[in-house]
Enzyme design. Structure first.
Site, PDB file in Angstrom:
ATOM      1  N   HIS A  82       0.845  -1.199   0.000  1.00 29.59           N
ATOM      2  CA  HIS A  82       0.000   0.000   0.000  1.00 29.59           C
ATOM      3  C   HIS A  82       0.875   1.242   0.000  1.00 29.59           C
ATOM      4  CE1 HIS A  82      -3.430   2.580   0.860  1.00 29.59           C
ATOM      5  NE2 HIS A  82      -2.648   3.219   1.700  1.00 29.59           N
ATOM      6  N   ASP A 161     -15.334   2.404   7.985  1.00 33.69           N
ATOM      7  CA  ASP A 161     -14.255   3.330   7.626  1.00 33.69           C
ATOM      8  C   ASP A 161     -14.754   4.353   6.610  1.00 33.69           C
ATOM      9  OD1 ASP A 161     -11.488   4.330   7.296  1.00 33.69           O
ATOM     10  OD2 ASP A 161     -11.756   3.501   5.296  1.00 33.69           O
ATOM     11  N   ARG A 168     -14.829  12.541   9.097  1.00 34.02           N
ATOM     12  CA  ARG A 168     -13.585  13.201   9.524  1.00 34.02           C
ATOM     13  C   ARG A 168     -13.216  14.347   8.584  1.00 34.02           C
ATOM     14  NH1 ARG A 168      -9.863   8.506   8.977  1.00 34.02           N
ATOM     15  NH2 ARG A 168      -8.230  10.035   9.287  1.00 34.02           N
ATOM     16  N   SER A 183      -7.621   3.366   9.646  1.00 37.64           N
ATOM     17  CA  SER A 183      -8.381   3.438   8.397  1.00 37.64           C
ATOM     18  C   SER A 183      -7.650   2.649   7.292  1.00 37.64           C
ATOM     19  CB  SER A 183      -8.541   4.913   8.010  1.00 37.64           C
ATOM     20  OG  SER A 183      -8.955   5.060   6.693  1.00 37.64           O
ATOM     21  N   LYS A 187      -8.559  -1.533   5.714  1.00 38.71           N
ATOM     22  CA  LYS A 187      -8.817  -1.887   4.307  1.00 38.71           C
ATOM     23  C   LYS A 187      -7.865  -2.982   3.839  1.00 38.71           C
ATOM     24  CE  LYS A 187      -8.944   2.597   3.508  1.00 38.71           C
ATOM     25  NZ  LYS A 187      -9.442   3.949   3.614  1.00 38.71           N
TER      26      LYS A 187
HETATM   27  N1  URA Z   1      -6.148   7.363   3.600  1.00 38.83           N
HETATM   28  C1  URA Z   1      -7.050   6.532   4.175  1.00 38.83           C
HETATM   29  O1  URA Z   1      -7.405   5.505   3.602  1.00 38.83           O
HETATM   30  N2  URA Z   1      -7.540   6.868   5.369  1.00 38.83           N
HETATM   31  C2  URA Z   1      -7.185   7.976   6.046  1.00 38.83           C
HETATM   32  O2  URA Z   1      -7.656   8.206   7.138  1.00 38.83           O
HETATM   33  C3  URA Z   1      -6.239   8.830   5.432  1.00 38.83           C
HETATM   34  C4  URA Z   1      -5.743   8.493   4.210  1.00 38.83           C
END
Ligand code: URA
Length: 433
Positions: A82, A161, A168, A183, A187
């Site tokens: 990632h 999320d 947020r 977050s 994923k």
């Molecule tokens: N990327 C994400 O997937 N989540 C966040 O909170 C910030 C950047």
């Protein structure tokens, strides 16, 4: 349990339990807890932080809020990569076939996304015929057969999320290390990875602009992954200028192909070899990082990496002849040079402005519905530390319109030229295991 008591507990700096965090995330996912209370909690977390244990509980609660991808029918250790994102980041396109060529199964779930260019899937779709509309059985079969496949995100992954990130965004609580780390990691874990390699970008073109903050984020994610039983490593890499020279969908695919042929930019190659060697090592296809790196270099020099790319393209309906004939990828109608207004050395390239220039040309999406133009973008000719002569081209704009003065201006403004010699920036600042 009452949400107001949990907000108060966090506001006063106490640690939430697993049950309390699950109560919050489940209640929010089912719309039983209102957004104003979640907003207050996010702000309390922003100021009070979370312990490593709370971060792991939050990540897992978000993983369990939706579908979890089962990759168990794929043989071997599945290592996902990632990147926190940056301008010109085409790493996945080169890295996926490269590590697959040395036996690492790459089962990549990718997105399109908003931003200055499309996401990995958009970039890959610039290859005529290539598609990611395959079902999950086909996906597993392809990875077992070829070691690499890419599928679009169709499942209902981490809905908690999705909601929390949106909230947020409008409550000034995005920039919180525990919330960002949980977050991202939720994923990755929901997508079925056994092990995870993270590329945390730092610098003017990155989400995290300061090295210290990037380090904190990387450490937080590595700790969450390891706590949740996924071997996780991270590097912190430079995003003070775009990665490689190409910015734009088809242009980035061309550059990734050139890299696999052994003819790509040094920074892109170094980053792919570094991330790739961790992936190969975590997948137990090499007994040391050094051996892993040698295997990857060998895959480039003996042609197996580029062959793997062709197999991957054909298996998903694409025309593999683009690899040998790059002109079969979408080409823009006009090429317009951007010239240096003085001689000297490049001291700065504001990556965000180059991204904005690419977006203005149509390479990226402003909203989910926007169409992107796969052919347009920018090729930089000069990077930080290079010398330049007045009127020499520092970049070329690839456009489908002749009217690009504003784009040329953006690119010119993003470059700083000084008289004294400049050292190129470090590419990889740190590794966190
Ligand atoms: N990327 C994400 O997937 N989540 C966040 O909170 C910030 C950047």
């Amino acid at each position: 349990m009452r949400m107001v008591d949990l907000i108060e507990k966090k506001r006063d700096g106490a640690e939430l339990t697993k049950e309390e965090i699950e109560f919050i995330i489940q209640g929010y996912t089912k719309d039983e807890i209102p957004e104003y209370q979640i907003s207050a909690l996010a702000m309390a977390i922003f100021f009070q932080d979370m312990s490593p244990q709370e971060r792991a509980f939050l990540t897992m609660a978000m993983v369990e809020s939706g579908d979890q991808i089962d990759l168990s029918s794929i043989e071997g250790i599945k290592v996902d990569k990632h990147s926190t994102g940056g301008v010109g980041d085409k790493t996945t396109i080169a890295l996926a076939p490269l590590v697959a060529a040395v036996g690492v199964p790459v089962a990549k779930m990718s997105g399109r996304g908003l931003g200055h260019t499309g996401g990995t899937i958009d970039k890959l779709e610039s290859i005529p015929g290539f598609h990611v509309e395959i079902d999950t059985n086909q996906f597993s079969e392809l990875v077992n057969k070829n070691k690499v496949a890419v599928i679009g995100q169709t499942a209902n992954l981490t809905p908690a999320d999705k909601k929390l990130y949106g909230l947020r965004d409008v409550t000034a609580t995005v920039n919180s290390i525990p919330l960002i780390a949980s977050s991202i990691m939720s994923k990755k874990i929901a997508s079925g990875a056994d092990a995870i390699v993270l590329d945390v970008k730092t610098g003017s073109g990155a989400f995290m602009k300061e090295l210290e903050k990037s380090k904190e984020l990387a450490e937080a994610m590595v700790e969450i992954g390891n706590k949740l039983g996924r071997q996780t490593m991270a590097i912190i890499s430079d995003m003070n200028q775009p990665l490689g020279y190409a910015v734009g969908n088809a242009l980035e695919v061309k550059e990734a192909i050139q890299m696999l042929k052994g003819d790509g930019p040094d920074d892109l190659l170094d980053l792919c070899l570094t991330l790739g060697s961790y992936m190969v090592y975590l997948a137990k296809q090499a007994s040391s990082i050094e051996e892993a790196r040698e295997k990857l270099q060998e895959a480039i020099s003996n042609g197996s990496a580029i062959e793997k790319l062709k197999t991957f393209i054909s298996a998903q309906g694409g025309d593999p002849s683009v690899v040998d004939t790059l002109d079969r990828l979408p080409n823009a109608s006009y090429t317009i040079p951007v010239k240096a207004d003085e001689s000297g050395y490049i001291s700065k390239i504001v990556a965000d402005k180059i991204g904005l220039a690419a977006m203005t040309l149509g390479a990226g999406r402003a909203t989910k519905e926007s169409e992107i133009d796969l052919s347009v973008g920018i090729i930089l000719h000069k990077k930080i530390g290079d010398s330049v002569k007045e009127n020499e081209a520092i970049a070329t704009v690839y456009s489908n319109s002749e009217n690009v003065e504003h784009v040329v201006q953006l690119i010119t403004d993003s470059y700083s030229i000084v008289q004294e010699k400049v050292e190129p920036p470090t590419l990889i600042y740190k590794t966190i295991k």
